[in-house]
Design a protein around this motif. Structure first.
Motif, PDB file in Angstrom:
ATOM      1  N   LEU A 199     -13.684 -34.067   7.856  1.00 44.52           N
ATOM      2  CA  LEU A 199     -14.212 -33.809   6.511  1.00 44.52           C
ATOM      3  C   LEU A 199     -15.065 -32.541   6.496  1.00 44.52           C
ATOM      4  O   LEU A 199     -14.959 -31.714   5.587  1.00 44.52           O
ATOM      5  CB  LEU A 199     -15.015 -35.006   6.007  1.00 44.52           C
ATOM      6  N   HIS A 200     -15.918 -32.397   7.520  1.00 46.70           N
ATOM      7  CA  HIS A 200     -16.759 -31.206   7.603  1.00 46.70           C
ATOM      8  C   HIS A 200     -15.899 -29.954   7.774  1.00 46.70           C
ATOM      9  O   HIS A 200     -16.099 -28.949   7.074  1.00 46.70           O
ATOM     10  CB  HIS A 200     -17.747 -31.326   8.768  1.00 46.70           C
TER      11      HIS A 200
ATOM     12  N   ARG B 213     -12.820 -29.523   7.045  1.00 39.05           N
ATOM     13  CA  ARG B 213     -12.018 -29.294   5.844  1.00 39.05           C
ATOM     14  C   ARG B 213     -12.822 -28.537   4.785  1.00 39.05           C
ATOM     15  O   ARG B 213     -12.339 -27.578   4.185  1.00 39.05           O
ATOM     16  CB  ARG B 213     -11.550 -30.637   5.303  1.00 39.05           C
ATOM     17  N   LEU B 214     -14.058 -28.977   4.557  1.00 44.12           N
ATOM     18  CA  LEU B 214     -14.917 -28.281   3.602  1.00 44.12           C
ATOM     19  C   LEU B 214     -15.227 -26.863   4.073  1.00 44.12           C
ATOM     20  O   LEU B 214     -15.168 -25.906   3.299  1.00 44.12           O
ATOM     21  CB  LEU B 214     -16.229 -29.043   3.395  1.00 44.12           C
ATOM     22  N   ARG B 215     -15.561 -26.757   5.334  1.00 45.49           N
ATOM     23  CA  ARG B 215     -15.979 -25.474   5.910  1.00 45.49           C
ATOM     24  C   ARG B 215     -14.841 -24.458   5.946  1.00 45.49           C
ATOM     25  O   ARG B 215     -15.056 -23.264   5.767  1.00 45.49           O
ATOM     26  CB  ARG B 215     -16.514 -25.741   7.314  1.00 45.49           C
TER      27      ARG B 215
ATOM     28  N   ASP C 233      -6.371 -35.276   4.890  1.00 46.47           N
ATOM     29  CA  ASP C 233      -7.071 -34.818   6.087  1.00 46.47           C
ATOM     30  C   ASP C 233      -6.089 -34.529   7.207  1.00 46.47           C
ATOM     31  O   ASP C 233      -6.178 -33.506   7.881  1.00 46.47           O
ATOM     32  CB  ASP C 233      -8.087 -35.863   6.566  1.00 46.47           C
TER      33      ASP C 233
ATOM     34  N   TYR D 226     -15.427 -37.923  10.113  1.00 47.03           N
ATOM     35  CA  TYR D 226     -16.539 -37.097   9.634  1.00 47.03           C
ATOM     36  C   TYR D 226     -16.369 -35.645  10.073  1.00 47.03           C
ATOM     37  O   TYR D 226     -16.661 -34.718   9.309  1.00 47.03           O
ATOM     38  CB  TYR D 226     -17.884 -37.642  10.127  1.00 47.03           C
TER      39      TYR D 226
ATOM     40  N   LYS E  57     -11.980 -24.621   4.028  1.00 48.04           N
ATOM     41  CA  LYS E  57     -11.113 -24.721   2.855  1.00 48.04           C
ATOM     42  C   LYS E  57     -10.681 -23.364   2.308  1.00 48.04           C
ATOM     43  O   LYS E  57      -9.502 -23.140   2.053  1.00 48.04           O
ATOM     44  CB  LYS E  57     -11.776 -25.525   1.746  1.00 48.04           C
ATOM     45  N   SER E  58     -11.615 -22.453   2.140  1.00 43.77           N
ATOM     46  CA  SER E  58     -11.229 -21.160   1.567  1.00 43.77           C
ATOM     47  C   SER E  58     -10.292 -20.403   2.506  1.00 43.77           C
ATOM     48  O   SER E  58      -9.320 -19.781   2.062  1.00 43.77           O
ATOM     49  CB  SER E  58     -12.455 -20.313   1.239  1.00 43.77           C
TER      50      SER E  58
END
Length: 189
Positions: free
Chosen positions: A173-174, A176-178, A93, A170, A180-181
């Motif tokens: 994490l959000h 990072r997912l959002r 992270d 949190y 990522k691409s």
């Protein structure tokens, strides 16, 4: 020359008048007294370098605090650059946030492609931040965009440091997912 503007022989008067105030301001924003002293010296060095005929200083207090703020920002950037190589790669992270941050704030790379990519990342980052609950968004912005330490935020808001850390986690994490691409595309560029 204005009344507030020092001549070279009045620099010591300005130093005596503002030194304690600026020292307090700087020391609240840096981690060590030595760094605070260096920054304070740099502020007065900048004052000494100023040509009062070409660039008269209208408001001495505002000018000194602006220079101090800029010196602190430069110090924080330099400190981040020095710390990055020592980061534990296992904390993905932090690695993610540091790489995104270094890309967003890279002033040396100003090719049209980089400027475009930076604006794209900022747009995506802003959209992702808007999706977060307000508490998570605020903690993320305070720590990552404004550079405030958790302890200072805790003292100001009355929220426990551990709660702030959890909210930021949190948020990261959000994000990072959002992102990522987009992050993967930037690494491949």
């Amino acid at each position: 020359m204005t009344n507030n503007e020092p001549s070279k022989n009045k620099i010591s008067d300005v130093f005596k008048k503002y030194q304690a105030q600026l020292k307090g301001y700087i020391n609240k924003r840096v981690t060590s007294k030595e760094d605070g002293e260096d920054i304070l010296q740099n502020v007065f060095y900048q004052l000494l370098k100023t040509d009062s005929l070409i660039n008269p200083i209208e408001e001495m207090t505002a000018w000194l605090y602006a220079v101090a703020r800029n010196q602190i920002i430069d110090w924080k950037r330099k400190r981040k650059e020095e710390e990055m190589p020592y980061m534990a790669a296992s904390d993905s992270d932090e690695v993610f946030m540091n790489e995104i941050s270094s890309f967003l704030f890279d002033e040396e790379s100003s090719s049209p492609e980089d400027v475009y990519l930076r604006s794209l990342v900022w747009t995506e980052m802003e959209a992702a931040l808007e999706e977060l609950p307000l508490e998570q968004k605020e903690v993320f912005e305070w720590t990552e965009l404004q550079g405030l330490p958790f302890k200072e935020i805790s003292e100001t808001t009355g929220i426990a440091v551990n709660t702030l850390i959890s909210r930021k986690r949190y948020a990261v994490l959000h994000l990072r997912l959002r992102l990522k691409s987009l992050y993967d595309d930037l690494l491949d560029k």
